[in-house]
Every structure is written in structure tokens, then in C-alpha cells.
Design an enzyme around this catalytic site. Structure first.
Site, mmCIF file in Angstrom:
data_model
loop_
_atom_site.group_PDB
_atom_site.id
_atom_site.type_symbol
_atom_site.label_atom_id
_atom_site.label_comp_id
_atom_site.label_asym_id
_atom_site.label_seq_id
_atom_site.Cartn_x
_atom_site.Cartn_y
_atom_site.Cartn_z
ATOM 1 N N ARG A 72 -9.514 1.479 8.625
ATOM 2 C CA ARG A 72 -9.054 -0.104 9.051
ATOM 3 C C ARG A 72 -10.309 -0.577 9.723
ATOM 4 O O ARG A 72 -10.070 -1.944 9.933
ATOM 5 C CB ARG A 72 -7.821 -0.181 9.809
ATOM 6 C CG ARG A 72 -6.435 -0.292 9.060
ATOM 7 C CD ARG A 72 -5.431 -0.083 10.032
ATOM 8 N NE ARG A 72 -4.265 -0.840 9.660
ATOM 9 C CZ ARG A 72 -3.192 -0.172 9.347
ATOM 10 N NH1 ARG A 72 -2.960 0.903 9.183
ATOM 11 N NH2 ARG A 72 -2.033 -1.022 9.109
ATOM 12 N N ARG A 122 -0.853 -8.307 13.422
ATOM 13 C CA ARG A 122 -1.292 -7.423 12.525
ATOM 14 C C ARG A 122 -2.034 -7.893 11.476
ATOM 15 O O ARG A 122 -3.066 -7.386 11.127
ATOM 16 C CB ARG A 122 -0.172 -6.566 12.170
ATOM 17 C CG ARG A 122 0.644 -5.806 12.944
ATOM 18 C CD ARG A 122 1.982 -5.293 12.508
ATOM 19 N NE ARG A 122 1.786 -4.237 11.305
ATOM 20 C CZ ARG A 122 2.753 -3.977 10.511
ATOM 21 N NH1 ARG A 122 3.944 -4.390 10.673
ATOM 22 N NH2 ARG A 122 2.547 -3.299 9.785
ATOM 23 N N ARG A 142 11.713 -2.358 11.846
ATOM 24 C CA ARG A 142 10.779 -1.575 12.687
ATOM 25 C C ARG A 142 10.310 -2.595 13.670
ATOM 26 O O ARG A 142 10.134 -3.727 13.677
ATOM 27 C CB ARG A 142 9.604 -1.096 11.971
ATOM 28 C CG ARG A 142 9.537 0.080 11.701
ATOM 29 C CD ARG A 142 8.406 0.679 10.764
ATOM 30 N NE ARG A 142 7.291 -0.035 10.988
ATOM 31 C CZ ARG A 142 6.024 0.024 10.145
ATOM 32 N NH1 ARG A 142 6.229 0.847 9.114
ATOM 33 N NH2 ARG A 142 4.954 -0.342 10.140
ATOM 34 N N ARG A 202 11.806 -6.035 5.447
ATOM 35 C CA ARG A 202 11.744 -4.567 5.387
ATOM 36 C C ARG A 202 12.786 -3.950 6.615
ATOM 37 O O ARG A 202 12.880 -4.619 7.525
ATOM 38 C CB ARG A 202 10.044 -4.302 5.775
ATOM 39 C CG ARG A 202 9.845 -3.003 5.466
ATOM 40 C CD ARG A 202 8.340 -2.716 5.183
ATOM 41 N NE ARG A 202 7.663 -2.752 6.375
ATOM 42 C CZ ARG A 202 6.427 -2.180 6.394
ATOM 43 N NH1 ARG A 202 5.799 -1.845 5.024
ATOM 44 N NH2 ARG A 202 5.721 -1.943 7.512
ATOM 45 N N LYS A 228 0.922 -1.310 0.133
ATOM 46 C CA LYS A 228 -0.051 -0.111 -0.007
ATOM 47 C C LYS A 228 0.803 1.414 0.194
ATOM 48 O O LYS A 228 0.635 2.052 -0.663
ATOM 49 C CB LYS A 228 -0.785 0.054 1.140
ATOM 50 C CG LYS A 228 -1.764 -1.209 1.472
ATOM 51 C CD LYS A 228 -2.875 -0.698 2.647
ATOM 52 C CE LYS A 228 -2.352 -0.658 4.113
ATOM 53 N NZ LYS A 228 -1.631 -1.940 4.228
HETATM 54 P P1 AMP Z 1 1.260 1.011 9.177
HETATM 55 O O1 AMP Z 1 2.170 1.734 8.808
HETATM 56 O O2 AMP Z 1 0.161 1.416 8.269
HETATM 57 O O3 AMP Z 1 1.286 -0.676 9.016
HETATM 58 O O4 AMP Z 1 0.653 1.038 10.672
HETATM 59 C C1 AMP Z 1 1.690 0.779 11.857
HETATM 60 C C2 AMP Z 1 0.645 0.595 13.193
HETATM 61 O O5 AMP Z 1 -0.011 2.079 13.410
HETATM 62 C C3 AMP Z 1 -0.451 -0.430 12.880
HETATM 63 O O6 AMP Z 1 -0.167 -1.575 13.250
HETATM 64 C C4 AMP Z 1 -1.613 0.164 13.952
HETATM 65 O O7 AMP Z 1 -0.932 0.053 15.311
HETATM 66 C C5 AMP Z 1 -1.398 1.632 13.755
HETATM 67 N N1 AMP Z 1 -2.352 2.174 12.776
HETATM 68 C C6 AMP Z 1 -1.905 2.600 11.539
HETATM 69 N N2 AMP Z 1 -3.249 3.040 10.901
HETATM 70 C C7 AMP Z 1 -4.162 2.748 11.806
HETATM 71 C C8 AMP Z 1 -5.708 2.764 11.723
HETATM 72 N N3 AMP Z 1 -6.317 3.405 10.458
HETATM 73 N N4 AMP Z 1 -6.440 2.421 12.941
HETATM 74 C C9 AMP Z 1 -5.657 1.933 14.083
HETATM 75 N N5 AMP Z 1 -4.471 1.937 14.286
HETATM 76 C C10 AMP Z 1 -3.494 2.267 12.889
#
Ligand code: AMP
Length: 230
Positions: free
Chosen positions: A94, A176, A165, A132, A19
Site C-alpha cells: 500500500r 482510508r 466493522r 458492509r 479486492k
Molecule cells: P483492509 O481489510 O485491507 O481494508 O485493511 C484494514 C486496515 O488494515 C487498513 O485500513 C490499515 O489500517 C491496515 N492495513 C491493511 N493492509 C495494510 C498495509 N499493507 N499497510 C498498512 N496497513 C494496512
């Protein structure tokens, strides 16, 4: 014909489905802002507001941050002037509640939602995410297999040593993916019931650039729900 201007492109798929890469490529091609809630939340943690530590706890465990907090961040962000003619959402919504909030926000602004649904096997995601690496300084993201840095494990932009990370550890990735599975079905059903266009894209087969070209082609030519560019 889907009007690119005045559309919010919602990139929806599991973590590690590509994404972020697609959002960046699409943002360049379509000249629209790229809004990534993961990045915004990491920024909140870095800025270490009162709630920073709490947010960090959710993120490090691979759990979702509470809806009210994320919804507020997004409402503030899309009220900015650069979002009036559309934007690209990466990692939001989400949950069903986030989806409902978003459709309401878009309706009041006269912006049309277009969902791009990235489909990919969880095994492929696990293999990808464990390769990653991220720059702790500038946030640039690499992958040792698909997008390696030029020198060793150092950032191409500023030479910093790249890190894994905290939430890219295998046990966290599995968590996740579980969080995604639980929310994805109801959210996609909700979009479809609300009459939102949903484009399905198979992410496991082709290169990022080919995928971007397909998405743009589909977005520009499609006026029917659930068309499939893959
Ligand atoms: P990402 O970088 O999109 O993989 O997001 C990393 C982490 O941020 C996720 O595992 C969640 O803990 C949090 N996060 C990101 N976007 C959201 C969202 N829309 N709602 C809730 N938590 C989020």
C-alpha cells in the site's frame, strides 16, 4: 502468455473496490493462496500480542500500520511452502516502501509480479462500504446490497449477528480513501517504472464473477504491460 504458476498477483485498489471478493474467487480458480494483510493484522490484534493494541489504534482510525511491521508479516508469510509457486496479495503493498520491499522479495524468490489495478469512483466505494457487514465469529463478509446474508443480518455459516466493522464507519472510510489516494499514484508509477505488468480493471460496472473471468482471461492471454480488460 503470462505464466499463472510462479506469479504473484497484486490486487491493488481503494478499500471497498472488491479486492477481497476478487482475491477469493481468483484463489479458487487459480489454486493459489490468498494473502490479505488486513486479515493478518486483525488476527494479530485478536491474538493480542504486545503490539496488538498499537496496531488496533492505527486500524480503527483508518490509518496505515507502519511499513516495517507489515513488511515483516509478509516476508514471513511468503516464505511458507504453500507460496513457492505463487500467491494472491490483497491489500499489500500500500506504500512505496512496501512496494520496494515486495519487488525485492519476489526477485529473490524468482516470482513474477502482476499488478491488477481496480479502478472505481469514491462515491461508489462509500455507498458499498456503508452496507458492509462482517461476522464477528468466522470473519465472513457480506454486503446488504450486493451480497446480503440469507437471514436478516445473521451469518449464513454460523448464525452470528453481523456487525459493522469499526473502520467501515463513514468518517473512517473517508480517511482510508485519503490514505489510498496519497499512496496510490507513486506506487503505481513505481511498478510501471520497474517494468511490472499492470492490468487496469473498471470495477464499477459488472458483477464480481464477470470481473474474475475478465481478469483470468487477461492474465492468461496478455504479455504486454498496461492492457485493459474492462
Ligand atoms: P483492509 O481489510 O485491507 O481494508 O485493511 C484494514 C486496515 O488494515 C487498513 O485500513 C490499515 O489500517 C491496515 N492495513 C491493511 N493492509 C495494510 C498495509 N499493507 N499497510 C498498512 N496497513 C494496512
Amino acid at each position: 502468455m503470462t505464466n499463472v504458476r510462479g506469479s504473484a498477483f497484486i490486487l491493488f485498489g481503494p478499500p471497498g473496490s472488491g479486492k477481497g471478493t476478487q482475491a477469493e474467487l481468483l484463489a479458487q480458480h487459480l489454486s493459489l493462496p490468498h494473502i490479505a494483510t488486513g486479515d493478518m493484522l486483525r488476527e494479530q490484534v485478536r491474538a493480542s500480542h504486545q503490539r496488538g493494541a498499537e496496531i488496533k489504534g492505527f486500524m480503527q482510525a483508518g490509518n496505515l500500520v507502519p511499513d516495517e511491521f507489515v513488511n515483516e508479516l509478509i516476508a514471513n508469510r511468503i516464505a511458507q511452502p504453500d507460496c513457492t509457486s505463487g500467491f494472491i496479495l490483497d491489500g499489500y503493498p500500500r506504500t512505496l516502501r512496501q512496494g520496494q520491499t515486495l519487488l525485492h522479495l519476489l526477485e529473490t524468490r524468482g516470482i513474477r509480479p502482476v499488478v491488477v489495478h481496480f479502478k472505481i469512483d469514491h462515491d461508489v466505494v462509500l455507498a458499498r462500504l456503508s452496507g458492509r457487514r462482517q461476522c464477528p465469529q468466522c470473519g465472513a463478509v457480506y454486503n446488504l446490497v450486493t451480497h446480503p446474508p440469507k437471514n436478516d443480518e445473521r451469518c449464513d455459516k454460523d448464525g452470528s449477528e453481523l456487525i459493522v466493522r469499526e473502520d467501515d464507519r463513514e468518517v473512517v472510510i473517508r480517511n482510508r480513501l485519503k490514505a489510498y489516494d496519497k499512496q496510490a499514484g507513486p506506487l503505481l508509477d513505481y511498478f510501471k517504472r520497474a517494468g511490472t505488468i499492470v492490468h487496469d480493471v473498471d470495477m464499477s460496472r459488472v458483477t464480481p464473477e464477470q470481473i474474475t473471468t475478465r481478469i483470468i482471461g487477461t492474465i492468461k492471454s496478455a504479455d504486454q504491460p498496461s492492457s485493459n480488460p474492462s
